[in-house]
Design an enzyme around this catalytic site. Sequence first.
Site, PDB file in Angstrom:
ATOM      1  N   ASP A   1      -8.067  -4.877   0.079  1.00  0.00           N
ATOM      2  CA  ASP A   1      -8.594  -5.568  -1.101  1.00  0.00           C
ATOM      3  C   ASP A   1      -8.323  -7.061  -1.085  1.00  0.00           C
ATOM      4  O   ASP A   1      -8.994  -7.824  -1.766  1.00  0.00           O
ATOM      5  CB  ASP A   1      -8.001  -4.965  -2.379  1.00  0.00           C
ATOM      6  CG  ASP A   1      -8.632  -3.626  -2.676  1.00  0.00           C
ATOM      7  OD1 ASP A   1      -9.805  -3.470  -2.357  1.00  0.00           O
ATOM      8  OD2 ASP A   1      -7.938  -2.750  -3.204  1.00  0.00           O
TER       9      ASP A   1
ATOM     10  N   HIS B   1       0.851  -1.189   0.000  1.00  0.00           N
ATOM     11  CA  HIS B   1       0.000   0.000   0.000  1.00  0.00           C
ATOM     12  C   HIS B   1       0.880   1.229   0.000  1.00  0.00           C
ATOM     13  O   HIS B   1       1.940   1.235   0.622  1.00  0.00           O
ATOM     14  CB  HIS B   1      -0.911   0.009   1.234  1.00  0.00           C
ATOM     15  CG  HIS B   1      -2.071   0.929   1.071  1.00  0.00           C
ATOM     16  ND1 HIS B   1      -1.982   2.267   1.326  1.00  0.00           N
ATOM     17  CD2 HIS B   1      -3.324   0.690   0.618  1.00  0.00           C
ATOM     18  CE1 HIS B   1      -3.150   2.816   1.054  1.00  0.00           C
ATOM     19  NE2 HIS B   1      -3.976   1.896   0.621  1.00  0.00           N
TER      20      HIS B   1
HETATM   21  N1  ACO Z   1       4.140  -7.588  -5.141  1.00  0.00           N
HETATM   22  C1  ACO Z   1       5.503  -7.619  -5.285  1.00  0.00           C
HETATM   23  N2  ACO Z   1       6.302  -6.559  -5.065  1.00  0.00           N
HETATM   24  C2  ACO Z   1       5.721  -5.419  -4.686  1.00  0.00           C
HETATM   25  C3  ACO Z   1       4.319  -5.309  -4.522  1.00  0.00           C
HETATM   26  C4  ACO Z   1       3.535  -6.457  -4.751  1.00  0.00           C
HETATM   27  N3  ACO Z   1       2.201  -6.395  -4.608  1.00  0.00           N
HETATM   28  N4  ACO Z   1       4.015  -4.050  -4.131  1.00  0.00           N
HETATM   29  C5  ACO Z   1       5.184  -3.390  -4.082  1.00  0.00           C
HETATM   30  N5  ACO Z   1       6.217  -4.206  -4.404  1.00  0.00           N
HETATM   31  C6  ACO Z   1       7.654  -3.874  -4.382  1.00  0.00           C
HETATM   32  C7  ACO Z   1       8.049  -3.025  -5.587  1.00  0.00           C
HETATM   33  O1  ACO Z   1       8.479  -3.829  -6.665  1.00  0.00           O
HETATM   34  C8  ACO Z   1       9.151  -2.188  -5.008  1.00  0.00           C
HETATM   35  O2  ACO Z   1      10.317  -2.997  -4.915  1.00  0.00           O
HETATM   36  P1  ACO Z   1      11.780  -2.334  -5.087  1.00  0.00           P
HETATM   37  O3  ACO Z   1      11.919  -1.386  -3.931  1.00  0.00           O
HETATM   38  O4  ACO Z   1      12.709  -3.493  -5.020  1.00  0.00           O
HETATM   39  O5  ACO Z   1      11.770  -1.651  -6.419  1.00  0.00           O
HETATM   40  C9  ACO Z   1       8.699  -1.928  -3.561  1.00  0.00           C
HETATM   41  O6  ACO Z   1       7.871  -3.050  -3.221  1.00  0.00           O
HETATM   42  C10 ACO Z   1       7.921  -0.630  -3.380  1.00  0.00           C
HETATM   43  O7  ACO Z   1       6.833  -0.648  -4.316  1.00  0.00           O
HETATM   44  P2  ACO Z   1       6.206   0.645  -4.979  1.00  0.00           P
HETATM   45  O8  ACO Z   1       5.527   0.234  -6.245  1.00  0.00           O
HETATM   46  O9  ACO Z   1       7.268   1.714  -5.061  1.00  0.00           O
HETATM   47  O10 ACO Z   1       5.175   1.069  -3.886  1.00  0.00           O
HETATM   48  P3  ACO Z   1       3.996   2.081  -4.111  1.00  0.00           P
HETATM   49  O11 ACO Z   1       3.724   2.687  -2.789  1.00  0.00           O
HETATM   50  O12 ACO Z   1       4.290   2.983  -5.246  1.00  0.00           O
HETATM   51  O13 ACO Z   1       2.792   1.130  -4.602  1.00  0.00           O
HETATM   52  C11 ACO Z   1       0.896  -0.274  -4.623  1.00  0.00           C
HETATM   53  C12 ACO Z   1       1.747   0.726  -3.807  1.00  0.00           C
HETATM   54  C13 ACO Z   1       0.520   0.345  -5.972  1.00  0.00           C
HETATM   55  C14 ACO Z   1      -0.395  -0.550  -3.851  1.00  0.00           C
HETATM   56  C15 ACO Z   1       1.709  -1.570  -4.835  1.00  0.00           C
HETATM   57  O14 ACO Z   1       2.091  -2.121  -3.589  1.00  0.00           O
HETATM   58  C16 ACO Z   1       0.970  -2.605  -5.689  1.00  0.00           C
HETATM   59  O15 ACO Z   1       1.052  -2.563  -6.900  1.00  0.00           O
HETATM   60  N6  ACO Z   1       0.219  -3.568  -5.024  1.00  0.00           N
HETATM   61  C17 ACO Z   1      -0.575  -4.525  -5.739  1.00  0.00           C
HETATM   62  C18 ACO Z   1      -1.901  -3.896  -6.176  1.00  0.00           C
HETATM   63  C19 ACO Z   1      -2.859  -3.671  -5.005  1.00  0.00           C
HETATM   64  O16 ACO Z   1      -3.063  -4.540  -4.170  1.00  0.00           O
HETATM   65  N7  ACO Z   1      -3.477  -2.469  -4.970  1.00  0.00           N
HETATM   66  C20 ACO Z   1      -4.470  -2.105  -3.969  1.00  0.00           C
HETATM   67  C21 ACO Z   1      -4.003  -0.998  -3.113  1.00  0.00           C
HETATM   68  S1  ACO Z   1      -5.192  -0.685  -1.847  1.00  0.00           S
HETATM   69  C22 ACO Z   1      -6.404   0.240  -2.564  1.00  0.00           C
HETATM   70  O17 ACO Z   1      -6.225   0.907  -3.556  1.00  0.00           O
HETATM   71  C23 ACO Z   1      -7.710   0.212  -1.916  1.00  0.00           C
END
Ligand code: ACO
Length: 428
Positions: free
Chosen positions: A364, A307
């Site tokens: 979610d 998140h």
């Molecule tokens: N699976 C694997 N790796 C992940 C995931 C995941 N679900 N989420 C983040 N990471 C990793 C990224 O690859 C990144 O790794 P790095 O530092 O080695 O490059 C690190 O964790 C940070 O991730 P970001 O994408 O920079 O985090 P951000 O805060 O931008 O993204 C997000 C948050 C979009 C929710 C992300 O975690 C994601 O895509 N999750 C899956 C989709 C999801 O469940 N969305 C619902 C969110 S809740 C809502 O909207 C109600």
Amino acid sequence: MSDIAILEVDGKKYEFPIIRGTEGEVAIDLKTLRGVTGGVITLDPGFKNTGSCVSAITFLDGEKGILRYRGYGLEDLATNSNFLEVTYLTIFGELPTKKEFKRFEETIKSNSMVNEEMKDIIDGFPKNAHPMGILSSLTSALTAFDPKSVNVEDEEEMFQAICKTMSKIPVLAAWAHKKNLGHPMNYSNNNLSYIENVLEMLFKIPTESYKLSPKVVNALDQLLILHIDHEQNCSTSTVRIVGSAHAGLFASIAAGVSALWGPLHGGANQAVIEMLKDIQKDGGDVEKYILKAKDKNDPFRLMGFGHRVYKNFDPRAKIIKKAADEVLEDLGIDDPILDIAKRLEETALKDAYFVKRKLYPNVDFYSGIIYRALGIPTKMFTVMFAIGRLPGWIAQWREMRLNKEPIGRPRQLYIGENQRSFVAMSER
Ligand code: ACO
């Protein structure tokens, strides 16, 4: 504590006021930055550090896992209140008195008819159209039947517009579902509570009587309370920015529905179940998918994990996990998909990659599981989220308009070509 932040650019120092929120949050007020520096801007893609407004609606501390609407803790509200009462609180700022609540509920009910011509628009959609697309289009289309823009200075007009929106969107959501099924559309039943009515409109068919289960009503009520607001998330920011151009409430909400549809936002609940089904089809090897999620050359992400703001745990996920367990037990559901979800959660929570990056199951991850248990089809999950988020969008839109916020218009840092002369096609 200083009230001034000093910024040095090209050897010149500039002072900017520091603003403090009621929960001790600190912001540097950069409203004058561009003017005083002669063109310097801040660059913050994804707005990870940028506050777009001041707001008195929701307080969120991602590190401590705190979420409060108008000062009331989410757990307190989910345990002691109901969706419509929390809706009133979120939009108008205070818990309603008995009289205020009665008027709110009755005005919502009295607006629950939707123009029959809307059905002609629905007819134009292919049967398999995604219900979020239908909902967004129908929400926009409401403007055609009610073109007068609300006078935000007029409290009564604002109240009526809010009740109308709260009333009609669930009807359209249910109609989007019925379109997919090829079933006749249900009308609102004003003898029911808001949540009972949502369920009846979704599930009632003309050939059978529909019996509401109090457990299901309660689970959905709790679930939707958790979704009401989440400060400046993607869809809410969209609603505020569209509304900041003085687009009407329906048009702003329609834009919010489109933003919510994305799989990185509200679309994640659908993506979670689809991912779990894929894992099941592929033999149920959870470890394989954990490895895929960790592989930087693989675009796969574990849906329902991580998140933007919650880096310890998602407080909504904590409440909802309990609700999910209760619903599954109450309804006596034994679903192999849920077994995969549990194994995935356990494995990821122990894995160094997820621990290091503070990636926990978000709301979610569990909401999809509850919706599935309630018999709501996967395609409708994000629509359910939209019904839950509606009060938050309305509250934020109202606050933005009452605060007379300027039109939202970010800047950019241009990194393209410098000026060049046109080259005729024959010479390229
Ligand atoms: N699976 C694997 N790796 C992940 C995931 C995941 N679900 N989420 C983040 N990471 C990793 C990224 O690859 C990144 O790794 P790095 O530092 O080695 O490059 C690190 O964790 C940070 O991730 P970001 O994408 O920079 O985090 P951000 O805060 O931008 O993204 C997000 C948050 C979009 C929710 C992300 O975690 C994601 O895509 N999750 C899956 C989709 C999801 O469940 N969305 C619902 C969110 S809740 C809502 O909207 C109600």
